[in-house]
Design an enzyme around this catalytic site. Structure first.
Site, PDB file in Angstrom:
ATOM      1  CB  THR A  24      22.687-102.850 -16.001  1.00  0.00           C
ATOM      2  OG1 THR A  24      22.446-102.825 -14.587  1.00  0.00           O
ATOM      3  CG2 THR A  24      21.593-103.645 -16.688  1.00  0.00           C
ATOM      4  CD  GLN A  78      28.393-104.357  -4.773  1.00  0.00           C
ATOM      5  OE1 GLN A  78      28.988-103.838  -3.828  1.00  0.00           O
ATOM      6  NE2 GLN A  78      27.246-103.875  -5.221  1.00  0.00           N
ATOM      7  CB  CYS A 132      17.033-105.052  -8.103  1.00  0.00           C
ATOM      8  SG  CYS A 132      18.639-104.365  -8.443  1.00  0.00           S
TER       9      CYS A 132
HETATM   10  C1  LIG Z   1      25.101-102.487  -8.988  1.00  0.00           C
HETATM   11  C2  LIG Z   1      25.489-103.756  -9.669  1.00  0.00           C
HETATM   12  C3  LIG Z   1      25.278-103.935 -11.046  1.00  0.00           C
HETATM   13  C4  LIG Z   1      24.559-102.919 -11.888  1.00  0.00           C
HETATM   14  O1  LIG Z   1      25.323-101.772 -12.123  1.00  0.00           O
HETATM   15  P1  LIG Z   1      24.581-100.427 -12.589  1.00  0.00           P
HETATM   16  O2  LIG Z   1      25.685 -99.507 -12.915  1.00  0.00           O
HETATM   17  O3  LIG Z   1      23.755 -99.970 -11.426  1.00  0.00           O
HETATM   18  O4  LIG Z   1      23.757-100.775 -13.779  1.00  0.00           O
HETATM   19  C5  LIG Z   1      25.698-105.109 -11.625  1.00  0.00           C
HETATM   20  N1  LIG Z   1      26.311-106.054 -10.906  1.00  0.00           N
HETATM   21  C6  LIG Z   1      26.537-105.922  -9.579  1.00  0.00           C
HETATM   22  C7  LIG Z   1      27.246-107.002  -8.840  1.00  0.00           C
HETATM   23  C8  LIG Z   1      26.125-104.769  -8.914  1.00  0.00           C
HETATM   24  O5  LIG Z   1      26.342-104.649  -7.609  1.00  0.00           O
END
Ligand SMILES: *Cc1c(COP(=O)(O)O)cnc(C)c1O
Length: 387
Positions: A71, A178, A324
């Site tokens: 994030t 991902q 989320c």
């Molecule tokens: C999980 C995820 C995030 C956020 O990452 P965090 O480390 O949990 O803040 C952002 N983009 C994608 C595609 C995600 O799957």
């Protein structure tokens, strides 16, 4: 039996990763910015991890900035580029199926006077490189397209999109959170200027990530303070977390091919089994261009939340939409953008595997899911409209 099939939400830390981290909580505790032997020990751990992340991406260590997770990396790029190039233009292009870390940051930027184009996707969740190219105009300062969708696993044509951006002279960012550990990535060969990643999605610790910033590309800092990370991200580094990130990315990218073969076979078994055993289901996402570990179905006539609760009672951890959005009753923005009806979007089930998933676990899910679906369908008011 307890089966964890929510690896797109987070993954457990591997023992070797934890082992690498532990000394950095206690004996190796120096502030890496200090000028003594305690600091040198910690700085060495930090720089080893930077090299591990760089190697995994085909980058050089100077191009890696550690952050507080996916994030933060996403926020940093969007805000850092927006600020740096505001004089050149205020237009940013992204897609309708990004993670909220991108979408909500874009919405905030819109309130600050930036203009955002949210490109549509096709029924598989794919955006076309030509659509990206056609959306670029004078004043476009950044294109941000996620590498692999966190809900439906669809893989975007990243190299083609990056090439279109390069041709038009626009910076390109990809949220590859991902994709790491599942898809081999070479930032130079693919033409990527910025890339976000997050440790906890590939068996590293939570709250730590990285941002790749191509050499020679500049952006404004997002967090101000001390001069850590060469002025690009202030704040004393989360050294244990960063060491864990380094170890985890090295392990995750060491043997992608053989790991993928194994996971893909299990995933295909799961997809085929669900299609055979449950009538009226729809596979979401692209049948081929998808993450090897992602299964996402819309199960007609039922609500995803009810399914998750019953599966949880049976020991199966799954998800409906993203972590989320589950917890709220809003249907997934990704599925809606792919043209699904609200009803189909509400009945979605995401099962995400890892290298630790076993064939027995897959069989357990295939035995458990059909009666759960049948029970919910028997109770469902939606079922009454069934043709
Ligand atoms: C999980 C995820 C995030 C956020 O990452 P965090 O480390 O949990 O803040 C952002 N983009 C994608 C595609 C995600 O799957």
């Amino acid at each position: 039996m307890r089966v964890y099939m929510d690896n797109a939400a987070t993954t457990p830390v591997k023992p070797r990763v934890l082992e690498a981290m532990l000394p950095y909580f206690s004996e190796k505790f120096g502030n890496p910015s200090s000028l003594h032997a305690f600091a040198q020990q910690t700085a060495a751990g930090l720089e080893k991890a930077r090299g591990q992340v760089a190697d995994a991406l085909g980058a050089s260590p100077g191009e890696i900035v550690f952050t507080g997770g996916g994030t933060e990396s996403d926020n940093a790029v969007l805000r850092g580029v927006a600020k740096k190039y505001a004089g050149k233009g205020r237009h940013i292009i992204t897609t309708a199926v990004e993670h909220h870390a991108i979408l909500h940051t874009c919405e905030a930027l819109e309130k600050e006077g930036y203009e955002i184009t949210y490109l549509p996707v096709d029924e598989y969740g794919l955006v076309l490189a030509d659509d990206v190219k056609n959306a670029i105009r004078p004043g476009t300062i950044l294109v941000s397209v996620l590498f692999a969708n966190n809900e439906v696993g669809t893989l975007m044509p990243i190299a083609q999109i990056a090439a279109a951006c390069k041709e038009k002279g626009v910076l390109f960012h990809t949220d590859a959170v991902q994709a790491i550990g599942h898809i081999p990535i070479d930032v130079n060969a693919m033409g990527i200027d910025f890339l976000s990643l997050s440790a906890h999605k590939f068996h590293g610790p939570k709250g730590v990530g990285a941002l790749y910033i191509k050499k020679g590309v500049s952006m404004s800092p997002f967090i101000y303070g001390g001069g850590q990370e060469r002025g690009r991200r202030a704040g004393t580094e989360n050294v244990p977390g960063i060491v864990g990130l380094g170890e985890a990315i090295e392990m995750a990218t060491a043997d992608i091919e053989s790991e993928n073969r194994k996971i893909t076979a299990l995933r295909n078994r799961l997809i085929a089994g669900i299609q055979e055993r449950i009538p009226d289901v729809k596979l979401n996402g692209h049948p081929m261009l998808r993450l090897p570990n992602n299964v996402n179905f819309s199960i007609k006539y039922i609500e995803g939340e009810g399914m998750l609760l019953l599966l949880d009672i049976k020991g199966i951890a799954a998800s409906s939409g993203s972590a989320c959005t589950s917890g709220s009753l809003d249907p997934s923005h990704v599925l809606l953008a792919m043209g699904l009806s609200h009803e189909l979007a509400h009945g979605s089930l995401r099962l995400t595997l890892s290298g630790e998933t076993t064939a027995q676990e897959v069989e357990y899910v295939l035995d458990t899911l059909p009666p759960v679906v049948q029970r919910l369908r028997d109770m469902s008011p939606l079922n009454k409209v069934r043709p």
